[in-house]
Design a protein around this motif. Structure first.
Motif, mmCIF file in Angstrom:
data_model
loop_
_atom_site.group_PDB
_atom_site.id
_atom_site.type_symbol
_atom_site.label_atom_id
_atom_site.label_comp_id
_atom_site.label_asym_id
_atom_site.label_seq_id
_atom_site.Cartn_x
_atom_site.Cartn_y
_atom_site.Cartn_z
ATOM 1 N N UNK A 30 32.899 36.803 49.553
ATOM 2 C CA UNK A 30 33.371 38.027 48.906
ATOM 3 C C UNK A 30 33.611 38.064 47.472
ATOM 4 N N UNK A 31 34.166 36.845 46.908
ATOM 5 C CA UNK A 31 34.099 36.558 45.590
ATOM 6 C C UNK A 31 32.884 36.908 44.919
ATOM 7 N N UNK A 32 31.961 36.271 45.401
ATOM 8 C CA UNK A 32 30.447 36.438 44.714
ATOM 9 C C UNK A 32 30.090 38.108 44.772
ATOM 10 N N UNK A 33 30.369 38.625 45.867
ATOM 11 C CA UNK A 33 30.065 40.022 45.848
ATOM 12 C C UNK A 33 30.922 40.932 44.867
ATOM 13 N N UNK A 34 32.277 40.352 44.826
ATOM 14 C CA UNK A 34 33.005 41.135 43.780
ATOM 15 C C UNK A 34 32.675 41.219 42.459
ATOM 16 N N UNK B 112 31.776 42.860 37.253
ATOM 17 C CA UNK B 112 31.682 41.896 36.249
ATOM 18 C C UNK B 112 32.701 41.846 35.206
ATOM 19 N N UNK B 113 33.140 42.874 34.894
ATOM 20 C CA UNK B 113 34.178 42.922 33.638
ATOM 21 C C UNK B 113 35.673 43.051 34.066
ATOM 22 N N UNK B 114 35.914 42.848 35.408
ATOM 23 C CA UNK B 114 37.345 42.543 35.925
ATOM 24 C C UNK B 114 37.670 41.181 35.993
ATOM 25 N N UNK B 115 38.488 40.600 34.825
ATOM 26 C CA UNK B 115 38.985 39.312 34.649
ATOM 27 C C UNK B 115 39.555 38.661 35.731
ATOM 28 N N UNK C 190 39.324 38.899 38.990
ATOM 29 C CA UNK C 190 38.603 38.594 40.131
ATOM 30 C C UNK C 190 37.728 37.367 39.659
ATOM 31 N N UNK C 191 37.158 37.207 38.497
ATOM 32 C CA UNK C 191 36.907 35.763 37.869
ATOM 33 C C UNK C 191 37.908 34.693 38.064
ATOM 34 N N UNK C 192 39.159 34.864 37.556
ATOM 35 C CA UNK C 192 40.145 34.073 37.522
ATOM 36 C C UNK C 192 40.322 33.672 39.163
ATOM 37 N N UNK C 193 40.384 34.491 40.050
ATOM 38 C CA UNK C 193 40.462 34.202 41.538
ATOM 39 C C UNK C 193 39.675 33.194 41.969
ATOM 40 N N UNK C 194 38.319 33.385 41.515
ATOM 41 C CA UNK C 194 37.244 32.696 41.802
ATOM 42 C C UNK C 194 37.422 31.409 41.440
ATOM 43 N N UNK C 195 37.353 31.289 40.173
ATOM 44 C CA UNK C 195 37.566 29.754 39.563
ATOM 45 C C UNK C 195 38.597 28.872 39.954
#
Length: 437
Positions: A145-149, A154-157, A159-164
């Motif tokens: 899901x994170x990869x899809x999100x 890609x400009x929503x930080x 989601x990236x913070x949640x992923x890492x």
């Protein structure tokens, strides 16, 4: 005797011939007195006496058939809600949350997917979906899901913070670096780069952090980011690395984007570096006493380099820092040079605004005369007399001729030049430009 069998007493007539009314007796509250009560006491009593709110009764089901009947009714209600207003994501999320409470994870996942078909750019919906998978320990589902999100947004930080955060929590550090690299390819803001650098610092990967700083300063070449890199090198690198960072910053930024804070940080490093070593190793400081003096000279050169290249409007803090430096580590002559150079800059700015202001030229010439540099004095006088008054009014020419007089007197008294051999006496020659004074 009354019909219920209870005995009652007849009320005695009052003196006026009427019976006395017997109403309900009002008893005083516990602890109630005639004294006035404060607002705090009134509020506390009101809170203690308030009634509890209505609570939904607990539903109990006798068998599975009754439970399935209840679930069917609730699902029909939720389906009606989302059918009437499909774009309202709150209805979808309440529906999915209810299915999660019923332990129907497959149904909840299906509802989330249906909601994403309606609005795939809802950040809140993605986060709710991901958190639901993480709470149920479906790590692979959450990772997909994170990869899809991040692919869709890609400009929503967030989601990236949640992923890492998820990857680092699972201990997958190489996977965390891969996520960060994907994120950095979009050239995000400074906070994202700082988070990547902090990751490498947590695991003592200073070489990787240094490489990230190099890319960081290329994407965001602001002076504050160069200072962050220099402080990193000061803490984890060597003295030469710090100097290389500052030198590279000066060369990269150039004069147009130069900032006085960068020069101040560079100069301060020069004379604070040895002081920091005192707390770590006193013998090293004693053995580098001569190097310590060289650091002061290096700091002084940096200050002078910056002051020569930055305009007055952008170097006020730099002047103040340089003055403090000379007072702490310089000699009396150095402090006087700083003050005189500051005044010289002020005169130059005033002359630039109005070159016909002869009073400023007088003050500027006296300043140079006190310093004793003959070449500078002549240069100031020559520049001053080159500004001829634009009109033939006596009040303008009177100040201008005084410049010639003072120039000639200085040449005769201080310059030791004979009057007939110096060009400053050419004002004696009559000129049609000079009005009849």
């Amino acid at each position: 005797m009354d019909p219920l069998g209870s005995k009652t007493k007849e009320q005695a007539p009052s003196k006026s011939g009427t019976s006395r009314h017997s109403g309900p007796t009002v008893l005083p509250c516990k602890g109630e007195t005639n004294k006035p009560r404060s607002a705090e006491q009134i509020l506390r009593e009101a809170f203690e006496r308030q009634e509890q709110g209505l609570q939904a009764p607990t539903q109990r089901f006798a068998d599975l058939e009754e439970l399935h009947e209840f679930q069917g009714r609730k699902r029909k209600e939720f389906e009606d809600y989302v059918r009437r207003n499909r774009i309202n994501m709150n209805n979808w999320m309440r529906y999915a949350q209810w299915e999660l409470d019923q332990k129907e994870y497959a149904r909840a996942r299906s509802i989330f997917e249906r909601a994403l078909d309606v609005d795939s750019r809802s950040v809140v919906l993605w986060l709710r979906y991901i958190e639901a998978e993480m709470r149920t320990r479906n790590i692979n589902h959450a990772r997909n899901l994170l990869d899809r999100a991040v692919t869709i947004l890609p400009r929503v930080d967030k989601l990236w913070y949640k992923y890492v955060y998820m990857e680092e929590t699972l201990g997958n550090i190489p996977g965390t670096r891969q996520v960060f690299e994907r994120w950095m390819s979009w050239e995000p803001d400074e906070a994202a780069w700082s988070a990547y650098i902090k990751l490498e610092k947590r695991y003592d990967e200073f070489a990787r952090a240094r490489t990230i700083f190099q890319r960081f300063t290329q994407v965001h070449p602001e002076p504050r980011n160069w200072i962050k890199w220099a402080r990193f090198e000061e803490e984890f690198g060597t003295e030469e690395n710090v100097r290389e960072v500052y030198t590279l910053a000066v060369e990269t930024l150039g004069g147009q984007f130069m900032d006085e804070k960068l020069f101040i940080a560079y100069a301060r490093y020069g004379y604070f570096y040895m002081a920091k070593l005192v707390y770590a190793q006193i013998l090293t400081v004693l053995s580098r006493y001569e190097a310590k003096l060289k650091e002061y000279e290096r700091a002084r050169v940096i200050y002078q380099y910056a002051l020569d290249r930055l305009p007055r409007s952008k170097s006020q803090l730099l002047h103040k820092s340089y003055t403090t430096f000379e007072k702490q580590f310089g000699e009396r002559e150095g402090v006087e040079d700083v003050i005189l150079s500051k005044r010289r800059v002020q005169y130059e700015e005033q002359i630039k605004e109005n070159p016909k202001n002869y009073d400023v030229w007088f003050d500027y010439a006296r300043l140079e005369e006190t310093l004793g540099d003959k070449d500078r004095v002549r240069d100031v006088y020559e520049r001053a007399i080159a500004n001829i008054p634009p009109t033939k009014e006596k009040r303008h020419w009177r100040r201008y001729i005084y410049l010639w007089v003072f120039y000639a007197l200085w040449e005769e008294m201080e310059g030791k030049v004979r009057p007939q051999f110096h060009p400053s006496y050419r004002w004696h020659i009559p000129s049609p430009m000079i009005p009849n004074l």
